[in-house]
Motif scaffolding. Structure first.
Motif, PDB file in Angstrom:
ATOM      1  N   PHE A  73       0.853  -1.192   0.000  1.00  0.00           N
ATOM      2  CA  PHE A  73       0.000   0.000   0.000  1.00  0.00           C
ATOM      3  C   PHE A  73       0.885   1.237   0.000  1.00  0.00           C
ATOM      4  O   PHE A  73       1.768   1.383   0.839  1.00  0.00           O
ATOM      5  CB  PHE A  73      -0.893  -0.026   1.234  1.00  0.00           C
ATOM      6  N   ALA A  74       0.626   2.166  -0.933  1.00  0.00           N
ATOM      7  CA  ALA A  74       1.505   3.322  -1.115  1.00  0.00           C
ATOM      8  C   ALA A  74       0.710   4.620  -1.045  1.00  0.00           C
ATOM      9  O   ALA A  74      -0.528   4.621  -1.057  1.00  0.00           O
ATOM     10  CB  ALA A  74       2.228   3.215  -2.456  1.00  0.00           C
ATOM     11  N   THR A  75       1.446   5.709  -0.991  1.00  0.00           N
ATOM     12  CA  THR A  75       0.828   7.034  -0.961  1.00  0.00           C
ATOM     13  C   THR A  75      -0.139   7.195  -2.139  1.00  0.00           C
ATOM     14  O   THR A  75       0.207   6.899  -3.284  1.00  0.00           O
ATOM     15  CB  THR A  75       1.909   8.126  -1.037  1.00  0.00           C
ATOM     16  N   GLY A  76      -1.339   7.655  -1.828  1.00  0.00           N
ATOM     17  CA  GLY A  76      -2.350   7.851  -2.861  1.00  0.00           C
ATOM     18  C   GLY A  76      -3.235   6.653  -3.109  1.00  0.00           C
ATOM     19  O   GLY A  76      -4.264   6.761  -3.794  1.00  0.00           O
ATOM     20  N   ASP A  77      -2.861   5.470  -2.585  1.00  0.00           N
ATOM     21  CA  ASP A  77      -3.707   4.288  -2.738  1.00  0.00           C
ATOM     22  C   ASP A  77      -4.986   4.437  -1.921  1.00  0.00           C
ATOM     23  O   ASP A  77      -5.040   5.201  -0.945  1.00  0.00           O
ATOM     24  CB  ASP A  77      -2.964   3.026  -2.305  1.00  0.00           C
ATOM     25  N   ARG A  78      -6.005   3.685  -2.317  1.00  0.00           N
ATOM     26  CA  ARG A  78      -7.278   3.744  -1.617  1.00  0.00           C
ATOM     27  C   ARG A  78      -7.462   2.527  -0.724  1.00  0.00           C
ATOM     28  O   ARG A  78      -7.241   1.384  -1.159  1.00  0.00           O
ATOM     29  CB  ARG A  78      -8.459   3.790  -2.603  1.00  0.00           C
ATOM     30  N   LEU A  79      -7.870   2.791   0.508  1.00  0.00           N
ATOM     31  CA  LEU A  79      -8.317   1.738   1.412  1.00  0.00           C
ATOM     32  C   LEU A  79      -9.835   1.752   1.399  1.00  0.00           C
ATOM     33  O   LEU A  79     -10.462   2.703   1.892  1.00  0.00           O
ATOM     34  CB  LEU A  79      -7.801   1.965   2.833  1.00  0.00           C
ATOM     35  N   GLY A  80     -10.446   0.719   0.811  1.00  0.00           N
ATOM     36  CA  GLY A  80     -11.894   0.630   0.849  1.00  0.00           C
ATOM     37  C   GLY A  80     -12.348   0.271   2.253  1.00  0.00           C
ATOM     38  O   GLY A  80     -11.818  -0.656   2.868  1.00  0.00           O
ATOM     39  N   THR A  99      -0.498   6.154   6.304  1.00  0.00           N
ATOM     40  CA  THR A  99       0.270   5.620   5.181  1.00  0.00           C
ATOM     41  C   THR A  99       0.223   6.520   3.955  1.00  0.00           C
ATOM     42  O   THR A  99       0.764   6.164   2.906  1.00  0.00           O
ATOM     43  CB  THR A  99      -0.267   4.229   4.792  1.00  0.00           C
ATOM     44  N   GLY A 100      -0.434   7.656   4.061  1.00  0.00           N
ATOM     45  CA  GLY A 100      -0.550   8.555   2.917  1.00  0.00           C
ATOM     46  C   GLY A 100      -1.643   8.156   1.954  1.00  0.00           C
ATOM     47  O   GLY A 100      -1.685   8.643   0.816  1.00  0.00           O
ATOM     48  N   GLY A 101      -2.534   7.270   2.385  1.00  0.00           N
ATOM     49  CA  GLY A 101      -3.593   6.793   1.520  1.00  0.00           C
ATOM     50  C   GLY A 101      -4.880   7.584   1.652  1.00  0.00           C
ATOM     51  O   GLY A 101      -4.963   8.578   2.379  1.00  0.00           O
ATOM     52  N   VAL A 102      -5.872   7.118   0.924  1.00  0.00           N
ATOM     53  CA  VAL A 102      -7.186   7.738   0.892  1.00  0.00           C
ATOM     54  C   VAL A 102      -8.198   6.719   1.413  1.00  0.00           C
ATOM     55  O   VAL A 102      -8.183   5.548   1.010  1.00  0.00           O
ATOM     56  CB  VAL A 102      -7.566   8.153  -0.545  1.00  0.00           C
ATOM     57  N   ALA A 103      -9.077   7.151   2.307  1.00  0.00           N
ATOM     58  CA  ALA A 103     -10.138   6.287   2.813  1.00  0.00           C
ATOM     59  C   ALA A 103     -11.325   6.369   1.859  1.00  0.00           C
ATOM     60  O   ALA A 103     -11.951   7.422   1.730  1.00  0.00           O
ATOM     61  CB  ALA A 103     -10.545   6.714   4.218  1.00  0.00           C
ATOM     62  N   ALA A 104     -11.597   5.267   1.170  1.00  0.00           N
ATOM     63  CA  ALA A 104     -12.725   5.203   0.241  1.00  0.00           C
ATOM     64  C   ALA A 104     -13.900   4.551   0.963  1.00  0.00           C
ATOM     65  O   ALA A 104     -13.897   3.337   1.197  1.00  0.00           O
ATOM     66  CB  ALA A 104     -12.348   4.412  -1.006  1.00  0.00           C
ATOM     67  N   LEU A 105     -14.881   5.349   1.338  1.00  0.00           N
ATOM     68  CA  LEU A 105     -16.001   4.853   2.134  1.00  0.00           C
ATOM     69  C   LEU A 105     -17.025   4.159   1.239  1.00  0.00           C
ATOM     70  O   LEU A 105     -17.457   4.723   0.226  1.00  0.00           O
ATOM     71  CB  LEU A 105     -16.649   6.002   2.902  1.00  0.00           C
ATOM     72  N   ILE A 106     -17.395   2.956   1.614  1.00  0.00           N
ATOM     73  CA  ILE A 106     -18.349   2.146   0.855  1.00  0.00           C
ATOM     74  C   ILE A 106     -19.462   1.731   1.802  1.00  0.00           C
ATOM     75  O   ILE A 106     -19.201   1.214   2.890  1.00  0.00           O
ATOM     76  CB  ILE A 106     -17.663   0.892   0.270  1.00  0.00           C
ATOM     77  N   SER A 107     -20.686   1.956   1.400  1.00  0.00           N
ATOM     78  CA  SER A 107     -21.803   1.614   2.271  1.00  0.00           C
ATOM     79  C   SER A 107     -21.848   0.115   2.525  1.00  0.00           C
ATOM     80  O   SER A 107     -21.906  -0.684   1.585  1.00  0.00           O
ATOM     81  CB  SER A 107     -23.126   2.061   1.648  1.00  0.00           C
TER      82      SER A 107
END
Length: 548
Positions: A73-80, A99-107
């Motif tokens: 997992f790298a900077t800019g990657d999405r964690l669903g 970790t420099g990632g993005v939290a991708a919120l999924i219902s």
């Protein structure tokens, strides 16, 4: 200078509130670090009899962040993140940001096709998902090809008692092949993390829009958007550090994310989580943890007011109660306030505005427009401008209907994976809300309807709100929604869906006649269908597209 440029709303700001907000933090991770440094052993989360401290959250999110980085997992990657309101969603947010990632919120309420669409849209590199949901959509996850790590979560994780089973049918699902359980990962994982420092303009969260008019889109909320909006809630309400926050809205939606979790970080206060909303569980949590603030859809407050054990004494600690997501009829607000013993204040905003653009000041009774009967959604908050425009984008005078347009530091950067084609709701730092309303001469704003809900019957324009207000005044009606339906003669006609008060009896014919006597001939509904409850999104918005 037009009426909006003069900002008449500033005259109604409480004493001590400035029109400008000096933002204390550049990111929510900065807020977390400050809370951790101030009181590492202080309460951060309350969850079914258990308390997690700031130090607990730091250690657990470090272990999750380490596992992410170990899997590339790298900077800019999405964690669903597809979980309900439990400690795991907070850990997922923190780990993604560390970790420099993005939290991708999924219902977590999505069905198979919806879940697959979210994965295709966000292309996450890792996934934090409820174990029972994973069991239903595992094959959809497997075929995406981009997910290198799947971490499963049980609603029972971190719970200190078994109260959750009183209401929800939950049990641990055995770990599937190729997945790892969150609690195992935390227990055995390392805390070594290559820590990232987010910049204010980095994307922090992909937040799904409400999906009331079409498939949800992922609004790109930046770290500075979250930091501003959290502090805006904090400073507008005057909450004190340490005062508990009750989370009744889904954290996978912007209201629960910002108005509960981010607010708690900004305040260094514990947030009270109950997995999902249930009036009885929330009532128990209020009695035990004595929260001071909550923001939720009016449907949540109605459910609390209807609970047999509800009383003003039970809710005496909850001194600040805000409602957003949909216009609140004044008579509903009054009934709920009487039953729960406290005033309901409106808050207004969208996913794309990181929650609040307008709020009613604490302790202030919002005005009701005498002509429409609408309760004001509030005043524009710090550093926020709002105007009402016609179809050409030109400002309309106070009291005139038009589309509400907002701008401020909370407006999202755009939509994930979508190129701006000129038709976006987000343009040049402004948010075209799609909501029809008006500003009165004193600077109070009112929301009447969605622009795409306008009904055209034989050339006459009908706002569903007008019919709903009349139906809502009938003593047997609990809630109602009106939509346009095809009509060979009139082009469109009106159909109302009505849910009745418990034990009430009234026929559709009687309700049609009730409206006919009180409305112009072209307005009253030609059809009424009595149903058990209106279809709503997870945040309480009526899904008119389902009714259509």
């Amino acid at each position: 200078m037009n009426a909006y440029e003069s900002r008449p709303w500033l005259a109604h700001y409480p004493s001590g509130l400035s029109e400008h907000l000096d933002v204390e933090f550049g990111s929510p991770l900065d807020m977390f670090d400050a809370a951790l440094a101030a009181a590492p052993d202080g309460p951060a989360i309350r969850y079914f009899g258990a308390t997690l401290s700031w130090a607990d959250l730091d250690a657990a999110s470090d272990a999750l962040a380490h596992a992410l980085q170990a899997h590339g997992f790298a900077t800019g990657d999405r964690l669903g993140i597809a979980v309900q309101n439990g400690p795991s969603i907070v850990l997922g947010l923190l780990a993604a940001w560390k970790t420099g990632g993005v939290a991708a919120l999924i219902s977590p309420m999505y069905k198979r096709s919806e879940f697959r669409r979210a994965l295709d849209d966000f292309t996450p590199s890792a996934l934090l998902v409820l174990d029972n949901l994973h069991a239903e959509v595992a094959d959809e996850i497997a075929v995406t090809g981009s997910i290198g790590l799947v971490i499963t979560v049980s609603p029972l994780d971190f719970a200190g008692n078994d109260d959750i089973r009183r209401v929800f049918e939950v049990s641990r699902v055995p770990a599937a092949a190729g997945t790892v359980e969150l609690l195992d990962l935390i227990a055995t994982g390392s805390r070594e993390v290559s820590r990232h420092v987010p910049a204010p303009d980095d994307v922090a969260v992909l937040a799904p829009t409400s999906g009331t008019t079409g498939p949800p889109k992922g609004a790109k909320l930046m770290h500075r958007n979250l930091a501003f909006s959290a502090q805006a809630y904090r400073d507008w309400t005057g909450l004190e550090s340490g005062e508990p926050i009750l989370c009744m809205s889904p954290v996978f939606h912007v209201t629960g994310l910002v108005g509960s979790v981010m607010l708690a970080l900004s305040l260094r206060s514990p947030v009270i989580l109950t997995h999902r909303f249930d009036a009885g569980l929330v009532l128990d949590a209020v009695r035990v943890w004595r929260p001071a603030f909550s923001v939720a859809a009016i449907t949540a407050y109605i459910a609390l007011a209807d609970h047999p054990d509800a009383s003003p004494d039970a809710f005496s600690s909850l001194r600040l109660r805000y409602s957003g997501g949909a216009p609140v009829p004044p008579e509903v607000a009054d009934r709920v306030a009487e039953r729960l013993g406290g005033m309901i204040h409106n808050v207004y905003g969208q996913t794309e505005s990181t929650s609040p653009t307008h709020m009613v000041p604490p302790g202030v009774l919002a005005p009701v427009d005498p002509e429409t009967g609408a309760l004001s959604v509030g005043l524009p908050i710090f550093d926020t401008t709002a105007r009402v425009v016609d179809e050409n984008g030109d400002p309309v005078p106070p009291g005139t209907f038009g589309e509400i347009v907002t701008a401020g530091p909370q407006i999202a950067a755009g939509y994930w994976g979508q190129v701006d084609d000129g038709g976006s709701a987000l343009m040049n730092g402004e948010m075209r809300t799609g909501d029809v309303g008006f500003m009165d001469a004193d600077g109070w704003f009112y929301v009447i309807d969605r622009s795409n809900d306008l009904i055209n019957a034989s050339g006459y324009k009908i706002w569903p709100f007008e019919i709903e207000q009349v139906l809502q005044s009938h003593p047997a009606v609990r809630e109602t929604a009106v939509v346009g339906i095809p009509d060979d003669y009139r082009g469109e006609s009106t159909r109302a869906y009505v849910a009745l008060q418990p034990g009430a009896e009234v026929s559709a014919t009687e309700l049609i006649e009730f409206c006919r006597k009180r409305m112009a001939a072209y307005k009253y509904p030609r059809e009424i269908e009595i149903i058990g409850a209106l279809p709503r999104s997870a945040t309480g918005k009526v899904l008119r597209r389902e009714l259509r």
